[in-house]
Design a protein around this motif. Structure first.
Motif, PDB file in Angstrom:
ATOM      1  N   ARG A  13     -80.703 102.832 -16.453  1.00  0.00           N
ATOM      2  CA  ARG A  13     -82.072 102.199 -16.699  1.00  0.00           C
ATOM      3  C   ARG A  13     -82.387 102.100 -18.143  1.00  0.00           C
ATOM      4  NH1 ARG A  13     -86.836 100.256 -14.217  1.00  0.00           N
ATOM      5  NH2 ARG A  13     -88.657 101.451 -15.132  1.00  0.00           N
ATOM      6  N   LEU A  14     -81.872 102.884 -19.088  1.00  0.00           N
ATOM      7  CA  LEU A  14     -82.120 102.848 -20.513  1.00  0.00           C
ATOM      8  C   LEU A  14     -81.331 101.725 -21.285  1.00  0.00           C
ATOM      9  CD1 LEU A  14     -82.234 106.514 -21.526  1.00  0.00           C
ATOM     10  CD2 LEU A  14     -84.222 105.073 -21.311  1.00  0.00           C
ATOM     11  N   ALA A  15     -80.147 101.129 -20.666  1.00  0.00           N
ATOM     12  CA  ALA A  15     -79.661 100.022 -21.199  1.00  0.00           C
ATOM     13  C   ALA A  15     -80.185  98.895 -20.603  1.00  0.00           C
ATOM     14  CB  ALA A  15     -78.253 100.131 -20.617  1.00  0.00           C
ATOM     15  N   ILE A  28     -83.484  98.555 -20.002  1.00  0.00           N
ATOM     16  CA  ILE A  28     -84.827  98.539 -20.711  1.00  0.00           C
ATOM     17  C   ILE A  28     -84.331  97.981 -22.177  1.00  0.00           C
ATOM     18  CG2 ILE A  28     -86.704  99.825 -21.954  1.00  0.00           C
ATOM     19  CD1 ILE A  28     -86.877 101.638 -19.131  1.00  0.00           C
ATOM     20  N   ASP A  29     -83.412  98.537 -22.647  1.00  0.00           N
ATOM     21  CA  ASP A  29     -83.079  98.029 -24.040  1.00  0.00           C
ATOM     22  C   ASP A  29     -82.718  96.359 -24.158  1.00  0.00           C
ATOM     23  OD1 ASP A  29     -83.213 100.379 -25.362  1.00  0.00           O
ATOM     24  OD2 ASP A  29     -81.171 101.092 -25.180  1.00  0.00           O
ATOM     25  N   ALA A  30     -81.839  95.988 -22.952  1.00  0.00           N
ATOM     26  CA  ALA A  30     -81.641  94.506 -22.934  1.00  0.00           C
ATOM     27  C   ALA A  30     -83.125  93.735 -22.671  1.00  0.00           C
ATOM     28  CB  ALA A  30     -80.611  94.445 -21.729  1.00  0.00           C
ATOM     29  N   LEU A  31     -83.903  94.476 -22.066  1.00  0.00           N
ATOM     30  CA  LEU A  31     -85.117  93.480 -21.968  1.00  0.00           C
ATOM     31  C   LEU A  31     -86.037  93.543 -23.424  1.00  0.00           C
ATOM     32  CD1 LEU A  31     -86.341  94.964 -18.378  1.00  0.00           C
ATOM     33  CD2 LEU A  31     -85.597  92.529 -18.832  1.00  0.00           C
ATOM     34  N   LYS A  32     -85.839  94.478 -24.064  1.00  0.00           N
ATOM     35  CA  LYS A  32     -86.378  94.572 -25.194  1.00  0.00           C
ATOM     36  C   LYS A  32     -85.760  93.654 -26.259  1.00  0.00           C
ATOM     37  CE  LYS A  32     -88.212  99.475 -25.253  1.00  0.00           C
ATOM     38  NZ  LYS A  32     -87.964 100.621 -25.699  1.00  0.00           N
ATOM     39  N   GLY A  33     -84.540  93.840 -26.007  1.00  0.00           N
ATOM     40  CA  GLY A  33     -83.763  92.543 -26.954  1.00  0.00           C
ATOM     41  C   GLY A  33     -83.959  91.319 -26.684  1.00  0.00           C
ATOM     42  N   LEU A  34     -84.350  90.903 -25.277  1.00  0.00           N
ATOM     43  CA  LEU A  34     -84.714  89.718 -25.088  1.00  0.00           C
ATOM     44  C   LEU A  34     -85.923  89.261 -25.500  1.00  0.00           C
ATOM     45  CD1 LEU A  34     -84.240  86.979 -23.483  1.00  0.00           C
ATOM     46  CD2 LEU A  34     -85.235  88.141 -21.367  1.00  0.00           C
ATOM     47  N   GLN A  35     -86.833  90.187 -25.479  1.00  0.00           N
ATOM     48  CA  GLN A  35     -88.418  89.959 -25.981  1.00  0.00           C
ATOM     49  C   GLN A  35     -88.268  89.728 -27.535  1.00  0.00           C
ATOM     50  OE1 GLN A  35     -90.899  93.310 -26.026  1.00  0.00           O
ATOM     51  NE2 GLN A  35     -91.910  92.371 -27.401  1.00  0.00           N
ATOM     52  N   ASP A  36     -87.256  90.447 -28.187  1.00  0.00           N
ATOM     53  CA  ASP A  36     -87.415  90.104 -29.946  1.00  0.00           C
ATOM     54  C   ASP A  36     -87.043  88.958 -29.954  1.00  0.00           C
ATOM     55  OD1 ASP A  36     -88.397  92.876 -29.947  1.00  0.00           O
ATOM     56  OD2 ASP A  36     -86.316  93.818 -30.402  1.00  0.00           O
ATOM     57  N   ARG A  37     -85.719  88.461 -29.309  1.00  0.00           N
ATOM     58  CA  ARG A  37     -85.259  87.166 -29.821  1.00  0.00           C
ATOM     59  C   ARG A  37     -85.914  86.301 -29.027  1.00  0.00           C
ATOM     60  NH1 ARG A  37     -79.530  87.514 -30.385  1.00  0.00           N
ATOM     61  NH2 ARG A  37     -79.458  85.183 -30.231  1.00  0.00           N
ATOM     62  N   LEU A  38     -86.890  86.232 -28.341  1.00  0.00           N
ATOM     63  CA  LEU A  38     -87.721  85.140 -27.623  1.00  0.00           C
ATOM     64  C   LEU A  38     -88.687  85.033 -28.710  1.00  0.00           C
ATOM     65  CD1 LEU A  38     -87.950  85.418 -23.910  1.00  0.00           C
ATOM     66  CD2 LEU A  38     -86.400  83.815 -25.303  1.00  0.00           C
ATOM     67  N   GLU A  39     -89.344  86.075 -29.178  1.00  0.00           N
ATOM     68  CA  GLU A  39     -90.343  86.300 -30.069  1.00  0.00           C
ATOM     69  C   GLU A  39     -90.160  85.615 -31.597  1.00  0.00           C
ATOM     70  OE1 GLU A  39     -93.481  89.837 -28.220  1.00  0.00           O
ATOM     71  OE2 GLU A  39     -92.136  90.164 -30.005  1.00  0.00           O
ATOM     72  N   ALA A  40     -88.918  85.970 -31.836  1.00  0.00           N
ATOM     73  CA  ALA A  40     -88.574  85.525 -33.039  1.00  0.00           C
ATOM     74  C   ALA A  40     -87.897  84.078 -33.291  1.00  0.00           C
ATOM     75  CB  ALA A  40     -87.332  86.442 -33.745  1.00  0.00           C
ATOM     76  N   ALA A  41     -87.629  83.604 -32.046  1.00  0.00           N
ATOM     77  CA  ALA A  41     -87.061  82.278 -32.159  1.00  0.00           C
ATOM     78  C   ALA A  41     -88.221  81.181 -32.070  1.00  0.00           C
ATOM     79  CB  ALA A  41     -86.364  82.008 -30.859  1.00  0.00           C
ATOM     80  N   VAL A  42     -89.353  81.152 -31.677  1.00  0.00           N
ATOM     81  CA  VAL A  42     -90.362  80.218 -31.542  1.00  0.00           C
ATOM     82  C   VAL A  42     -91.830  80.765 -31.908  1.00  0.00           C
ATOM     83  CG1 VAL A  42     -89.087  79.146 -29.831  1.00  0.00           C
ATOM     84  CG2 VAL A  42     -91.074  80.712 -29.102  1.00  0.00           C
ATOM     85  N   PRO A  43     -92.359  79.698 -32.651  1.00  0.00           N
ATOM     86  CA  PRO A  43     -93.835  80.046 -32.753  1.00  0.00           C
ATOM     87  C   PRO A  43     -94.666  80.664 -31.718  1.00  0.00           C
ATOM     88  CG  PRO A  43     -93.392  77.730 -33.162  1.00  0.00           C
ATOM     89  CD  PRO A  43     -92.260  78.385 -32.569  1.00  0.00           C
ATOM     90  N   THR A  44     -95.559  81.335 -32.033  1.00  0.00           N
ATOM     91  CA  THR A  44     -96.688  81.728 -31.037  1.00  0.00           C
ATOM     92  C   THR A  44     -97.036  80.572 -29.856  1.00  0.00           C
ATOM     93  OG1 THR A  44     -97.136  83.702 -32.536  1.00  0.00           O
ATOM     94  CG2 THR A  44     -98.661  83.094 -30.451  1.00  0.00           C
ATOM     95  N   THR A  45     -97.389  79.621 -30.428  1.00  0.00           N
ATOM     96  CA  THR A  45     -97.845  78.559 -29.687  1.00  0.00           C
ATOM     97  C   THR A  45     -97.067  77.946 -28.643  1.00  0.00           C
ATOM     98  OG1 THR A  45     -97.400  76.909 -31.237  1.00  0.00           O
ATOM     99  CG2 THR A  45     -99.622  77.527 -31.533  1.00  0.00           C
ATOM    100  N   GLN A  46     -95.621  78.066 -28.927  1.00  0.00           N
ATOM    101  CA  GLN A  46     -94.624  77.602 -27.942  1.00  0.00           C
ATOM    102  C   GLN A  46     -94.435  78.875 -26.912  1.00  0.00           C
ATOM    103  OE1 GLN A  46     -91.225  76.240 -30.391  1.00  0.00           O
ATOM    104  NE2 GLN A  46     -91.136  74.784 -28.902  1.00  0.00           N
ATOM    105  N   LEU A  47     -94.406  80.044 -27.422  1.00  0.00           N
ATOM    106  CA  LEU A  47     -94.506  81.296 -26.439  1.00  0.00           C
ATOM    107  C   LEU A  47     -95.851  81.117 -25.426  1.00  0.00           C
ATOM    108  CD1 LEU A  47     -93.827  84.627 -28.273  1.00  0.00           C
ATOM    109  CD2 LEU A  47     -92.143  83.114 -26.732  1.00  0.00           C
ATOM    110  N   MET A  48     -96.833  80.957 -26.064  1.00  0.00           N
ATOM    111  CA  MET A  48     -98.011  80.989 -25.128  1.00  0.00           C
ATOM    112  C   MET A  48     -97.887  79.733 -24.220  1.00  0.00           C
ATOM    113  SD  MET A  48    -100.497  82.974 -26.312  1.00  0.00           S
ATOM    114  CE  MET A  48    -101.955  82.356 -25.847  1.00  0.00           C
TER     115      MET A  48
END
Length: 177
Positions: A49-51, A53-73
């Protein structure tokens, strides 16, 4: 971080594509494409479960870093199911990134009409980690059914565009960050 879903027990329905991903993941582990999942002992479910959750957090971090907020929205809300122990994440973009406090309803994964189903990625934690570590390119993961996206054509194009920016592929190989 994204909302890690603590949904009701009746939500433990999985996803119709989970078996396809599980078989592909097992084959990838047997051939050495993915590492074996290592969790043994009394705390194995907690470690898995912890692994996840870490994978989901990593995915989130990569997506947020990859594109501007307007594209995320512009992205649809989407779920991610990591199949090892049925860990679900829910991603809802806001002006400050993905909302960590949202309380999603269980996704609709069985409607006949695609427009009525929720957008869901189905994968394993091992696949997600391999993609994030640059050991598996995202195109190969999709091609080999290690990662399946259940979404309309429009949503698939939007999400693949963001994934391609978050996990660029260079000459058939994943770019390691």
């Amino acid at each position: 971080m994204c909302a890690i879903c603590e949904l009701k027990i009746e939500f433990n329905i999985g996803h119709p594509q989970a078996l396809t991903v599980a078989v592909a993941t097992r084959e990838a582990m047997d051939t050495g494409v993915l590492p074996e999942t290592q969790a043994e002992g009394a705390l194995s479910n907690m470690k898995l479960r912890l692994a996840a959750i870490d994978a989901l957090k990593g995915l989130q971090d990569r997506l947020e870093a990859a594109v501007p907020t307007t594209q995320l929205m512009a992205l649809p809300d989407f779920y991610v199911l990591l199949i090892e122990i049925g860990t679900w994440g829910f991603f809802h973009a806001t002006e400050t990134g993905f909302d960590p406090d949202i309380q999603p309803e269980p996704p609709d994964v069985t409607s006949e009409n695609q427009a009525d189903r929720d957008v869901v990625f189905v994968s394993s934690e091992a696949t997600m980690q391999a993609i994030m570590n640059g050991k598996l390119n995202i195109d190969t993961a999709f091609d080999d059914n290690l990662l399946i996206l259940d979404a309309s054509e429009t949503h698939t194009k939007l999400l693949r565009s963001v994934l391609d920016r978050a996990f660029p592929v260079e000459r058939g190989r994943a770019v390691n960050f």
